[in-house]
Design an enzyme around this catalytic site. Structure first.
Site, short mmCIF file in Angstrom:
data_model
loop_
_atom_site.label_atom_id
_atom_site.label_comp_id
_atom_site.label_asym_id
_atom_site.label_seq_id
_atom_site.Cartn_x
_atom_site.Cartn_y
_atom_site.Cartn_z
CB CYS A 74 28.84 33.80 48.93
SG CYS A 74 29.54 34.58 50.38
NE ARG B 73 29.48 32.56 43.26
CZ ARG B 73 29.40 33.50 42.34
NH1 ARG B 73 29.77 33.23 41.12
NH2 ARG B 73 28.94 34.69 42.63
CD1 TRP C 128 36.58 34.41 49.75
CD2 TRP C 128 35.63 36.41 50.07
NE1 TRP C 128 37.58 35.35 49.72
CE2 TRP C 128 37.03 36.58 49.92
CE3 TRP C 128 34.84 37.54 50.30
CZ2 TRP C 128 37.64 37.84 49.97
CZ3 TRP C 128 35.44 38.79 50.35
CH2 TRP C 128 36.83 38.93 50.18
CG ASN D 2 27.01 36.06 46.24
OD1 ASN D 2 26.99 35.93 45.04
ND2 ASN D 2 28.01 36.66 46.85
N GLY D 3 26.59 38.55 48.78
CA GLY D 3 26.62 40.00 48.58
C GLY D 3 26.87 40.69 49.91
CD GLU E 34 48.31 36.72 35.53
OE1 GLU E 34 47.98 37.74 36.15
OE2 GLU E 34 47.71 35.64 35.65
CE LYS F 177 47.73 33.48 38.19
NZ LYS F 177 46.65 34.12 37.73
CD GLU G 89 46.07 34.80 41.85
OE1 GLU G 89 45.01 35.41 41.75
OE2 GLU G 89 46.56 34.15 40.89
CG HIS H 19 64.89 53.94 39.57
ND1 HIS H 19 65.81 54.95 39.61
CD2 HIS H 19 64.66 53.69 38.26
CE1 HIS H 19 66.11 55.31 38.37
NE2 HIS H 19 65.43 54.55 37.53
CE LYS I 209 38.30 31.11 37.82
NZ LYS I 209 39.62 31.76 37.84
C1 G6P Z 1 39.65 37.48 41.76
C2 G6P Z 1 40.25 36.23 41.15
C3 G6P Z 1 41.28 36.63 40.09
C4 G6P Z 1 40.64 37.53 39.06
C5 G6P Z 1 39.99 38.76 39.71
C6 G6P Z 1 39.15 39.53 38.72
O1 G6P Z 1 40.60 38.13 42.52
O2 G6P Z 1 40.84 35.42 42.14
O3 G6P Z 1 41.77 35.47 39.44
O4 G6P Z 1 41.61 37.96 38.15
O5 G6P Z 1 39.12 38.34 40.76
O6 G6P Z 1 38.08 38.71 38.32
P1 G6P Z 1 37.33 38.81 36.95
O7 G6P Z 1 36.32 37.71 37.00
O8 G6P Z 1 36.70 40.17 36.92
O9 G6P Z 1 38.31 38.63 35.87
#
Ligand code: G6P
Length: 614
Positions: free
Chosen positions: A2, A27, A75, A101-102, A487, A491, A494, A510, A609
């Site tokens: 949010c 956000r 969100w 937000n929260g 990672e 990616k 996501e 395994h 994000k």
């Molecule tokens: C969310 C984002 C990710 C990020 C994660 C941790 O899931 O979409 O891209 O890695 O939060 O966020 P931070 O700001 O703590 O790195």
């Protein structure tokens, strides 16, 4: 999680709010809304499901004239994304409107009590409970909005950043924060309010980061006033912003994600600047130099993080164990906080977070502080909560990252962790000066190497066509390349919504080996490191089962190149630096696969994000 924007001034309220919402869309983007108070003191709320552009379309024929306003991009936490659950929320009598937000943890209890008192609810959100509670207190106690907000927040358990406007008062916004970010921009006769500074960067560079438990009174023509939940006057610390508007625009790229991938040579230069000196022979990291005793005496390092930052943390473990011979544990912050962690006073806890606002990481920091450990933060967003909550730390300095899938922040985090490991090694004498100089020298050249890797762009774009319709992917790596595999898989998941799993290559036999067939691409990260011979066997095992292999190898590789179906070559590096180089082609691969599938790479479904809720 949010985004909140507010504006009070003589500018065009609606335009400023909408532009601000677009900047905060990273956000959350499942619904959006504005509350506008006009010159007659009437509040109009316009809100709708979907992105901010939907809200703009919805408002096209509305009267958007206003003197003050608050806005929100959501969100969802309580209640599905819908018009009715979108913010702002009104109190029952329509006298106040609020954005939040929260999460209000005791919202059910409060809601039941308010229903007993005759309140009717029109949404499933915890935010509406707060709106109704504020209004109920105001009416019952016959008090000011500020006093009612303070009283309500004293009854609330949870996290919030809120902004509240009131009918008949086009000259005031009341705002407060607890565990969710809120910053007030101070302009010339105008005030801005936002979850981060990006919505007002072109209007003012002076701002105040609200602290937990603080309430701001923003009144037209009056100086900003901040008090605490127990009604004590709080100090106002004005911060000067160092952000430019160009950092918030796409700069000719079709998407922020692609721009951010291509920015990496520059962001890595910014990240290294002033930290690798004397031709690479010496590393200076102030956060370490200022706390030498802590790093000299540390018996153990615990890294806490979430998502991509957790993957960077895994690399931190390899780096610190390799270079400093200190045992390192890497924990998901969300698990750590509830795992009854055993933390010693001579532990160093490193919290990694791009946003600096992730709720689970903040909670883990709190636990580590309570246990008496030294807590060090690695963040990107200057002035965010994690740098303020930790005892020391360092910024990655990669500039605002707007694409939801993290790219340049990941390489920045890995770079800072490399510098951190080197500077601890320097301090503890666990690495020879020659070795430090060798690595330091390559670090200085890393931006150029990344530039070279980015030249693979066209080849990767072509290759992506072959893989676009795969339904599952396996990513394999060993040693330093294992977190890179994780990672790379994250990616892809996501932004393209293709299922992808990252695995340590040797562990494949395994279980995951059962999945291998021609339909499932296997991406193998296999630079020439001390595990190269081992991974050659893993590549052969995949090939023997008809697997379709894309390998990331070093230039000049002949062995894996002959087995794999497709190969991407990257420059040769000291082993500890390979992750920065090998992760870049994987970012591009995910990007192009998602584009081929027509996905919104900058705002993938269900993600946000900055995750400021548990
Ligand atoms: C969310 C984002 C990710 C990020 C994660 C941790 O899931 O979409 O891209 O890695 O939060 O966020 P931070 O700001 O703590 O790195």
């Amino acid at each position: 999680m949010c985004g909140i924007v507010g504006y009070l001034g003589d500018g065009n309220v609606y335009d400023i709010l909408i532009k601000g919402l677009h900047r905060l869309e990273y956000r959350g983007y499942d619904s959006a809304g504005v509350a506008l108070v006009d010159g007659n003191g009437e509040i109009s709320v316009f809100k709708t499901k979907g992105k901010v552009s939907n809200l703009e379309a919805f408002c096209a024929d509305k009267d958007i004239d206003a003197r003050v306003g608050i806005a929100h991009t959501r969100w969802a936490t309580h209640g599905e994304p819908s018009d009715s659950n979108a913010h702002p929320h009104f109190s029952g009598d329509g006298n106040i409107a609020i954005v939040h937000n929260g999460t209000i943890e005791n919202y059910k209890l409060l809601k039941d009590a308010l229903i007993q008192h005759g309140c009717e609810f029109h949404s499933e959100t915890d935010t509406e409970v707060l709106a109704q509670l504020i209004e109920y207190i105001r009416v019952t106690n016959n008090c000011s909005l500020l006093a009612a907000v303070r009283e309500a927040l004293n009854q609330v358990v949870g996290a919030y950043a809120i902004a509240v406007v009131e009918k008949n008062d086009p000259d005031t916004i009341i705002a407060a924060r607890q565990s969710s970010p809120l910053v007030i921009g101070i302009g010339n006769g105008e005030y801005f309010l936002a979850s981060d500074a990006t919505p007002f960067v072109e209007y003012t560079n002076e701002c105040v980061y609200l602290k937990d438990g603080e309430i701001a009174e923003i009144r037209r023509g009056q100086p900003l006033k901040i008090t605490t939940l127990d009604n004590q006057e709080a100090e106002i610390d004005i911060t000067k912003l160092e952000m430019s508007i160009s950092q918030l625009e796409k700069g000719g790229y079709p998407h922020f994600m692609l721009k951010e991938i291509f920015e990496q040579p520059d962001t890595l230069r910014d990240c290294i600047r002033g930290r690798v000196v004397e031709n690479g022979t010496r590393i200076i990291l102030n956060g370490v130099n200022d706390n030498k005793e802590k790093f000299l005496n540390a018996k153990r390092i615990i890294i806490v993080a979430c998502g991509t930052s957790w993957h960077a943390g895994l690399l931190g473990r390899y780096l610190i164990q390799d270079m400093c011979r200190i045992p390192v544990e890497v924990e998901y912050a969300s698990e750590f906080r509830y795992s009854k962690p055993i933390i010693y006073k001579d532990d160093v806890v490193i919290a990694i977070s791009q946003s600096g606002e992730t709720a689970d990481t903040l909670a883990a920091i709190q636990i580590a502080k309570e246990a008496g450990a030294f807590v060090f933060g690695i963040s990107n967003v200057v002035g965010s909560s994690i740098p303020r909550e930790t005892y020391s730390g360092c910024y990655i300095h990669v500039g605002p990252e707007i694409g939801v899938a993290s790219t340049k922040a990941f390489t920045g985090q890995v770079m800072v962790l490399t510098l951190l490991a080197l500077s601890i090694a320097q301090l503890r004498n666990t690495m020879s000066q020659d070795k430090i100089a060798e690595v330091g020298n390559h670090i200085l050249r890393i931006p150029d190497y990344v530039e070279k890797v980015l030249k693979l762009n066209d080849k990767i774009e072509r290759l992506s066509l072959i893989f676009t319709y795969a339904r599952n992917f396996l990513y394999l790596g060993r040693g330093y390349s294992y977190p890179v595999a994780l990672e790379g898989a994250l990616k892809l998941k996501e932004i393209s919504y293709i299922h992808a799993e990252g695995y340590p290559a040797a562990e494949m036999k395994h279980g995951p080996i059962a999945l291998i067939d021609q339909e499932m691409p296997t991406v193998i990260i296999a630079p020439q490191d001390h595990l190269y011979e081992k991974i050659v066997s893993n590549v052969q095992q995949v090939k023997a089962r008809g697997g379709n292999i894309l390998a990331i190898v070093n230039e000049g590789d002949t062995v894996i190149s002959n087995i794999a179906d497709h190969v991407l070559e990257v420059p040769v590096m000291p082993e500890c630096l390979t992750p920065i180089i090998t992760s870049v082609p994987l970012q591009l691969l995910s990007y192009y696969i998602a584009i081929n599938k027509g996905k919104d790479v900058d705002m993938p479904r269900n993600l946000a994000k900055s995750v400021t809720v548990e």
